[in-house]
Write a protein that holds these residues in place. Sequence first.
Motif, mmCIF file in Angstrom:
data_model
loop_
_atom_site.group_PDB
_atom_site.id
_atom_site.type_symbol
_atom_site.label_atom_id
_atom_site.label_comp_id
_atom_site.label_asym_id
_atom_site.label_seq_id
_atom_site.Cartn_x
_atom_site.Cartn_y
_atom_site.Cartn_z
ATOM 1 N N LEU A 33 0.818 -1.213 0.000
ATOM 2 C CA LEU A 33 0.000 0.000 0.000
ATOM 3 C C LEU A 33 0.854 1.267 0.000
ATOM 4 O O LEU A 33 0.464 2.277 -0.589
ATOM 5 N N TRP A 34 2.000 1.220 0.636
ATOM 6 C CA TRP A 34 2.870 2.398 0.667
ATOM 7 C C TRP A 34 3.375 2.745 -0.731
ATOM 8 O O TRP A 34 3.606 3.910 -1.039
ATOM 9 N N LEU A 35 3.542 1.764 -1.625
ATOM 10 C CA LEU A 35 3.982 2.033 -2.996
ATOM 11 C C LEU A 35 2.904 2.796 -3.769
ATOM 12 O O LEU A 35 3.197 3.755 -4.488
ATOM 13 N N THR A 36 1.662 2.409 -3.604
ATOM 14 C CA THR A 36 0.545 3.112 -4.245
ATOM 15 C C THR A 36 0.479 4.558 -3.763
ATOM 16 O O THR A 36 0.363 5.488 -4.562
ATOM 17 N N GLY A 37 0.563 4.728 -2.456
ATOM 18 C CA GLY A 37 0.512 6.078 -1.878
ATOM 19 C C GLY A 37 1.678 6.939 -2.317
ATOM 20 O O GLY A 37 1.517 8.129 -2.609
ATOM 21 N N SER A 38 2.878 6.350 -2.388
ATOM 22 C CA SER A 38 4.050 7.143 -2.773
ATOM 23 C C SER A 38 4.005 7.528 -4.255
ATOM 24 O O SER A 38 4.407 8.638 -4.628
ATOM 25 N N LEU A 39 3.511 6.633 -5.120
ATOM 26 C CA LEU A 39 3.382 6.982 -6.535
ATOM 27 C C LEU A 39 2.351 8.094 -6.745
ATOM 28 O O LEU A 39 2.561 9.011 -7.553
ATOM 29 N N MET A 40 1.261 8.015 -6.018
ATOM 30 C CA MET A 40 0.245 9.063 -6.115
ATOM 31 C C MET A 40 0.773 10.389 -5.568
ATOM 32 O O MET A 40 0.520 11.460 -6.144
ATOM 33 N N ALA A 41 1.514 10.316 -4.472
ATOM 34 C CA ALA A 41 2.106 11.529 -3.899
ATOM 35 C C ALA A 41 3.132 12.131 -4.854
ATOM 36 O O ALA A 41 3.246 13.362 -4.958
ATOM 37 N N LEU A 42 3.863 11.286 -5.563
ATOM 38 C CA LEU A 42 4.848 11.776 -6.530
ATOM 39 C C LEU A 42 4.162 12.547 -7.654
ATOM 40 O O LEU A 42 4.629 13.615 -8.066
ATOM 41 N N ILE A 43 3.052 12.032 -8.162
ATOM 42 C CA ILE A 43 2.313 12.740 -9.221
ATOM 43 C C ILE A 43 1.803 14.084 -8.709
ATOM 44 O O ILE A 43 1.902 15.108 -9.394
ATOM 45 N N LEU A 44 1.254 14.093 -7.507
ATOM 46 C CA LEU A 44 0.756 15.350 -6.938
ATOM 47 C C LEU A 44 1.888 16.349 -6.700
ATOM 48 O O LEU A 44 1.722 17.553 -6.915
ATOM 49 N N LEU A 45 3.050 15.874 -6.279
ATOM 50 C CA LEU A 45 4.195 16.749 -6.061
ATOM 51 C C LEU A 45 4.678 17.358 -7.378
ATOM 52 O O LEU A 45 4.966 18.559 -7.441
ATOM 53 N N VAL A 46 4.738 16.540 -8.414
ATOM 54 C CA VAL A 46 5.157 17.053 -9.727
ATOM 55 C C VAL A 46 4.170 18.104 -10.227
ATOM 56 O O VAL A 46 4.578 19.150 -10.750
ATOM 57 N N MET A 47 2.896 17.878 -10.064
ATOM 58 C CA MET A 47 1.897 18.864 -10.488
ATOM 59 C C MET A 47 1.996 20.148 -9.665
ATOM 60 O O MET A 47 1.852 21.245 -10.197
ATOM 61 N N PHE A 48 2.242 20.015 -8.368
ATOM 62 C CA PHE A 48 2.369 21.193 -7.515
ATOM 63 C C PHE A 48 3.577 22.031 -7.929
ATOM 64 O O PHE A 48 3.482 23.252 -8.082
ATOM 65 N N VAL A 49 4.719 21.376 -8.133
ATOM 66 C CA VAL A 49 5.931 22.104 -8.505
ATOM 67 C C VAL A 49 5.792 22.702 -9.897
ATOM 68 O O VAL A 49 6.158 23.858 -10.132
ATOM 69 N N GLY A 50 5.265 21.929 -10.840
ATOM 70 C CA GLY A 50 5.127 22.429 -12.204
ATOM 71 C C GLY A 50 4.141 23.562 -12.352
ATOM 72 O O GLY A 50 4.284 24.414 -13.224
ATOM 73 N N ASP A 51 3.139 23.615 -11.505
ATOM 74 C CA ASP A 51 2.105 24.639 -11.596
ATOM 75 C C ASP A 51 2.330 25.803 -10.638
ATOM 76 O O ASP A 51 1.563 26.752 -10.630
ATOM 77 N N HIS A 52 3.392 25.729 -9.844
ATOM 78 C CA HIS A 52 3.646 26.787 -8.865
ATOM 79 C C HIS A 52 4.073 28.071 -9.570
ATOM 80 O O HIS A 52 4.860 28.034 -10.512
ATOM 81 N N PRO A 53 3.582 29.237 -9.119
ATOM 82 C CA PRO A 53 3.914 30.494 -9.802
ATOM 83 C C PRO A 53 5.375 30.901 -9.675
ATOM 84 O O PRO A 53 5.859 31.703 -10.456
ATOM 85 N N ARG A 54 6.102 30.358 -8.710
ATOM 86 C CA ARG A 54 7.517 30.721 -8.582
ATOM 87 C C ARG A 54 8.414 29.960 -9.548
ATOM 88 O O ARG A 54 9.576 30.300 -9.705
ATOM 89 N N VAL A 55 7.885 28.916 -10.168
ATOM 90 C CA VAL A 55 8.641 28.201 -11.194
ATOM 91 C C VAL A 55 8.468 28.973 -12.494
ATOM 92 O O VAL A 55 7.363 29.159 -12.973
ATOM 93 N N LEU A 56 9.560 29.456 -13.048
ATOM 94 C CA LEU A 56 9.559 30.257 -14.271
ATOM 95 C C LEU A 56 8.593 31.441 -14.189
ATOM 96 O O LEU A 56 7.686 31.583 -15.003
ATOM 97 N N PRO A 57 8.772 32.331 -13.216
ATOM 98 C CA PRO A 57 7.818 33.433 -13.069
ATOM 99 C C PRO A 57 7.886 34.466 -14.183
ATOM 100 O O PRO A 57 6.902 35.109 -14.487
ATOM 101 N N ALA A 58 9.036 34.608 -14.816
ATOM 102 C CA ALA A 58 9.166 35.644 -15.827
ATOM 103 C C ALA A 58 8.822 35.153 -17.223
ATOM 104 O O ALA A 58 8.690 35.948 -18.138
ATOM 105 N N HIS A 59 8.666 33.850 -17.409
ATOM 106 C CA HIS A 59 8.364 33.320 -18.739
ATOM 107 C C HIS A 59 6.875 33.465 -19.022
ATOM 108 O O HIS A 59 6.039 33.070 -18.221
ATOM 109 N N ARG A 60 6.591 34.038 -20.177
ATOM 110 C CA ARG A 60 5.198 34.323 -20.520
ATOM 111 C C ARG A 60 4.911 33.904 -21.955
ATOM 112 O O ARG A 60 5.808 33.748 -22.772
#
Length: 157
Positions: A33-60
């Motif tokens: 069960l921990w593998l399922t949870g960690s894979l899901m958490a990894l996807i959510l982390l990637v989406m959070f980092v990729g969609d965060h406004p501080r990542v590439l703030p000047a690129h438009r």
Amino acid sequence: MRLRSTELAQHEVAYYFSALALGLIAGLGIEPLWLTGSLMALILLVMFVGDHPRVLPAHRHQTVILDRAVAEDGELYARLEEVLHGTVHSATVQELDLVNDKTIVDVRYAYSPVVFAAPVGFPAITTAAPRHADQAPAEPAPVASAPAHVAARAGAA
């Protein structure tokens, strides 16, 4: 932050595939069960980092309509950098109208207001009232000094 239609579509596609991956991982029934949870958490982390406004703030990304027909790439990039106050990474001409003298361009650029100062010939914006060149500076009117006895009475009152 207001998103344009193309940026909104890109976000929707990313969220769609993330939700699809989360559903597949949860539905597979992976035994630890921990593998399922960690894979899901990894996807959510990637989406959070990729969609965060501080990542590439000047690129438009923007669609720009120029008020003149520009066919040469060098001139187009220079004009876009002047208008957008940034460094143009890519520009795709969507429409070049020589009759109406306009160019519609899809631009990806990095905003950098410090690098691009006011163009030569344009004064900087100030809060002081402008002084017109044709007007001579106003000289203060001479102050007539009052007699000593009048000034003494005004001070006593």
